[in-house]
Design an enzyme around this catalytic site. Structure first.
Site, PDB file in Angstrom:
ATOM      1  N   GLY A  44      47.259  97.355  43.884  1.00 49.97           N
ATOM      2  CA  GLY A  44      46.499  98.335  43.116  1.00 49.97           C
ATOM      3  C   GLY A  44      45.542  97.720  42.124  1.00 49.97           C
ATOM      4  N   SER A 551      25.540  53.207  62.337  1.00 49.84           N
ATOM      5  CA  SER A 551      25.633  54.152  61.192  1.00 49.84           C
ATOM      6  C   SER A 551      25.352  55.583  61.641  1.00 49.84           C
ATOM      7  CB  SER A 551      24.701  53.735  60.055  1.00 49.84           C
ATOM      8  OG  SER A 551      23.413  53.396  60.502  1.00 49.84           O
TER       9      SER A 551
END
Lengths: 644, 300
Positions: A44, A551
């Protein structure tokens, strides 16, 4: 309707109508409290917030009309008003009947203005709750009186406590559905107290309420809970002591946001004071440089101030011309904060993409932005059982304790002492998304033990002696693309032209410096990081460094770029399509990878992320290695180091 | 100990936000719509960078249909702040003679939504301040203070960056931009109180006066100039009216009021029973999700 309609509203309409000036005077001097509400899906929460807005008349007739119509159409309260509909904002959520993000709501009473962060109670949304809690002074933990303390209740309490909220309210909601039973309330409070102690929550304020009916929201006790002798929720929110006094009592810290230089006669340091107070004449120290001066003036649009305090945004001028720029912290001279580059921190992960240990992320703390790497977590915390689990990484909503290393020292304080200097965010360097939040526990290595400053022979001196500008020529591309071949030719040409160069080659480095590393993603990242560090040292020595490494990950190349002074990192993409490289297969590696003898091979079962904006791109299908090398040298001498 | 009021804290937060943008963005701009929120935002900018003038220009995405009083104050305020004022008119809307009387929703779309995108592209602004508040409208309540837009100016409510503490992530790729809302946490009442406390000049239309009006489609419209086409049987009636928000005059509903001073305006606001945007035709499109849809399309 319900019994709340007979309760007085927060606003005194009579005063507004009769003496607006008096009313406005009263309201000029209100304080501000920020709080969050947390609860499980059906506790609620939205109804409570809707109720707070409604009772403070933050809902107008046209909104109410829309609300009544919506309540009948999609509401969950039958013909009654469904307050939750007021606060469930975005279209998709309205249809699902759930809130999925952090929403901020505003209301005011006679004494305070309130900002409410409405945060969802779903398990997968730890992220949102931590976000909402980060600016809150207080947390309202909602519990359904019929269900008592649930796993979610414990989790929300843990997160609120973790993020440093000192005021907790245990709102036992839906009391109307348990006949306002004191016994039920007392049992839930006792359960919660027993649990709270185990996670270090010393104190909390329990209040029995009904968000739907309005009991103990504005006035207490409600007729239904005569046994309750505490404050109403609003009364508590109006009177709880906010941390203003504590923040002002601490030592001065002001992270410098921006240097204000409208003309040569004025140099002011603009920022928001994180803690302490400041007056003209105060002795201050600029951290991390450690230079001292005194405050000359506190400049504002409304004139100079005699004093400024934590929370205010001001502009300070100093009596001496000392170096001070964005990222520095102006602090009390006799009690400055430390600077360090290695920390233990609690990290809350907020992205679908997992944390990659060793990868470089932007770390923003106060006004400092640096590159940081996060090590593999020491442990992850199970937010339901609070157990420490072994973990290799952190996924979305994961919370773990990790070692964090920054590329330069940053000024900090432990999070439990200062949210402003102890909390940081992590930003992915490619997507720019905020992927994590961190809370510094303590530093592992103080910066004063590492002497970076004032090397007798500077990098400029090294370069000047060689008569050149240092640079890193970073060759990237698939295995067999021709990186090493071209890099070798470039080095020969530069060498012949009298430049001081050095070539770092993938294979050679892996035989020595990096022979402890394999080919997993984490090892590849570490491989590149080390090469980057070596290349950086070599540029400090004045060299032109050439590196030839696959890389494959953009993030690591960007990490290295970030280590090297601007303009000195030149990314050269040796662009060879996979089919061509595989066809060449100089070292026979593609064959092995295809047959499964070689794991994690770039292009086959591990990705290659091509550069998006390389400084130089060489298409090897149309350019010979010799021509490529010549092109690179020409562009290098033409654009980046023309004075060579 | 010095106690900071809620207005002190809101002011400090807004100034902090503006300084972060100036420190991190390459080319910021402040959207200036001449309304009361813009007036407060401009005032805060002057405070944030004093004694320097705010280090960015003001941008007014104009529709040519604003109230005359707004144009007058716009030019005056920019000059007083020592800031450059950029005014942008969507050339397509200008050429096609787009107006609120004949073109309905297309008017807002072309002049404002498209006009804004074009203006941001033209000057390559990568950060734009806007005066929107979270209390204005439901979908705004969930918007971040730094709200990220793609290169095509789209907003994705599902993909917002979490915003923690006062740490704002201003990183973005080339072509992308950020809308920044320094007044996010202000309410309408805060704005009014601050205007009074600071003595900020606002367009006189916010205060009640005798003005020529026409009642049409449930809205009370002001006949601000001779371009207002009167329907058969319509004659302007002089009423004492004022406005709670200001936009294009043919689209902005007035309320009948005798509140001629600021305190009276606030008094009326506090006792009133309808919300601020109630006079705006724009929010009512597309059912309950009108504003959210507009924002996804690039409306501010």
């Amino acid at each position: 309707m319900n019994d709340a309609s007979s309760e007085p509203l927060y606003r005194v309409d009579a005063l507004i109508a009769e003496d607006i000036e008096a009313y406005l005077d009263l309201h000029q001097n209100k304080g501000l409290l920020r709080f969050i509400t947390c609860g499980s899906v059906d506790d609620g929460k939205s109804t409570l917030i809707g109720r707070l807005l409604y009772d403070s008349k933050m809902i107008f007739e046209d909104q109410l009309a829309a609300l009544e119509a919506d309540s009948k159409r999609v509401g969950t309260q039958g013909q009654a008003i469904d307050f939750a509909l007021l606060v469930d904002g975005l279209a998709a959520e309205r249809e699902q009947g759930i809130t999925i993000d952090v929403a901020y709501r505003f209301f005011a009473t006679e004494k305070r203005k309130f900002i409410v962060a409405d945060t969802p109670g779903h398990e997968q949304y730890t992220r949102n709750m931590v976000t909402g809690a980060s600016t809150a002074d207080l947390a309202v933990i909602l519990v359904d009186a019929r269900k008592g303390v649930l796993v979610q209740t414990r989790r929300h309490s843990y997160l609120a406590h973790l993020i440093g909220i000192r005021h907790l309210v245990l709102a036992v909601n839906k009391m109307d559905l348990v006949d306002y039973s004191q016994e039920v309330f007392d049992r839930i409070v006792a359960d919660y107290r027993a649990f709270a102690g185990t996670i270090g929550i010393a104190d909390f304020t329990p209040i029995p309420i009904s968000g739907f009916k309005g009991d103990n929201i504005t006035q207490a006790p409600s007729v239904n809970t005569p046994w309750y002798d505490g404050p109403s929720l609003i009364e508590h929110l109006e009177t709880v002591e906010i941390e203003g006094a504590a923040a002002q009592a601490r030592s001065l810290r002001m992270p410098v946001q921006w240097v204000n230089r409208p003309n040569l006669d004025f140099r002011g340091f603009a920022g928001q004071i994180a803690s302490g107070t400041v007056r003209p004449g105060d002795a201050v120290r600029v951290v991390p440089s450690g230079k001292t001066s005194t405050i000359k003036s506190i400049v504002t649009f409304d004139g100079e101030l005699d004093e400024a305090v934590a929370g205010q945004s001001v502009t300070l001028t100093l009596a001496d011309e000392i170096d001070c720029s964005r990222g520095d912290v102006i602090a009390a001279a006799d009690a400055p904060p430390q600077a360090a580059d290695q920390f233990e921190a609690t990290i809350v992960w907020m992205s679908d993409e997992k944390l990659i240990p060793g990868r470089g992320y932007w770390l923003k703390l106060a006004t400092q932005t640096v590159t940081a790497t996060v090590a593999q977590p020491k442990y992850e915390v199970d937010v339901n059982s609070f157990e420490h689990l072994a973990a290799k990484t952190l996924g979305l909503n994961g919370i773990g304790v990790c070692e964090v290393t920054t590329d330069r020292p940053i000024v900090f304080e432990p999070y439990h002492e200062s949210r402003e200097l102890g909390g940081f965010i992590l930003i992915d360097k490619l997507t720019n998304a905020t992927v994590g939040a961190g809370l510094i526990r303590f530093c592992l290595r103080r910066a004063q033990n590492v002497h970076w400053q004032a090397l007798e022979v500077s990098r400029e001196a090294h370069a000047a002696l060689k008569g050149q500008k240092p640079a890193v020529l970073w060759f990237t591309g698939l295995s067999g693309s021709g990186k090493s071949t071209i890099a070798n030719l470039v080095e020969k040409k530069l060498h012949a032209a009298g430049r001081h160069t050095f070539l770092l080659d993938g294979d050679n480095v892996r035989h020595g410096l990096n022979k402890d590393l394999g080919f997993t993603e984490a090892d590849r990242i570490e491989n590149i990081r080390r090469v980057g560090e070596v290349a950086k040292l070599m540029t400090d020595a004045g060299l032109i460094v050439l590196t030839a490494f696959i890389s494959p990950f953009r993030a690591e190349r960007e990490l290295v770029r970030g280590m090297i002074p601007e303009g000195e990192f030149i990314e050269i993409f040796i662009d060879t399509p996979l089919e061509v490289a595989e066809q060449r297969d100089v070292k026979g590696l593609y064959k092995k990878a295809r047959s499964g003898q070689l794991k994690n091979f770039t292009g086959i079962d591990s990705p290659y992320e091509a550069p998006e904006n390389p400084e130089i791109r060489i298409d090897t299908t149309t350019t010979s290695p010799e021509d490529a090398a010549e092109q690179i040298v020409q562009r290098l001498l033409g654009e980046w180091v023309p004075d060579l | 100990m010095q106690r900071l009021t809620h207005l002190d804290r809101l002011e400090a937060e807004s100034i902090h936000i503006m300084r972060e943008v100036v420190a991190e963005a390459d080319n910021p701009v402040m959207l200036y719509s001449v309304g009361k929120d813009s007036a407060v935002m401009l005032h805060l900018a002057k405070k944030a960078f004093h004694p320097a003038p705010p280090p960015f220009p003001l941008l007014h995405v104009d529709t040519t249909w604003k109230f005359r009083d707004m144009y007058a104050l716009r030019d005056k305020a920019a000059k007083a702040a020592g800031m450059e004022l950029l005014v942008y008119h969507n050339p397509e809307a200008l050429e096609r003679g787009i107006n609120p009387f004949d073109h309905g929703a297309l008017h807002t779309d072309l002049w404002k939504t498209e006009g804004l995108k074009q203006a941001l592209d033209k000057w390559k602004f990568d950060a734009a301040f806007g005066g929107a508040r979270r209390d204005e409208e439901k979908s705004r309540a969930k918007e971040r203070i730094f709200s990220f837009r793609t290169a095509s100016h789209a907003w994705d409510p599902k993909n917002q960056r979490p915003e923690l503490w006062n740490l704002y992530n201003a990183k973005k790729a080339k072509g992308e931009s950020i809308r920044v809302f320094p007044l996010s946490n202000w309410t309408e009442l805060d704005i009014w109180q601050y205007i009074m406390k600071e003595g900020i000049e606002i367009v006189p239309l916010y205060m009640a006066a005798e003005r020529p009006t026409v009642e049409r489609d449930g809205l009370l419209l002001m006949v601000d100039d001779e371009r207002f086409p009167l329907l058969p049987g319509e004659t302007p009636v002089v009423r004492s009216i004022r406005f709670r928000t200001l936009g294009c005059y043919p689209l902005t509903g007035a309320i009948e009021s005798r509140a001629a001073t600021l305190p009276e305006v606030v008094q009326e606001m506090l006792l009133t029973t309808t919300s601020e945007r109630q006079g705006r035709a724009i929010d009512k499109d597309a059912g309950g999700a009108g504003m959210e849809k507009k924002k996804q399309e690039g409306y501010f």
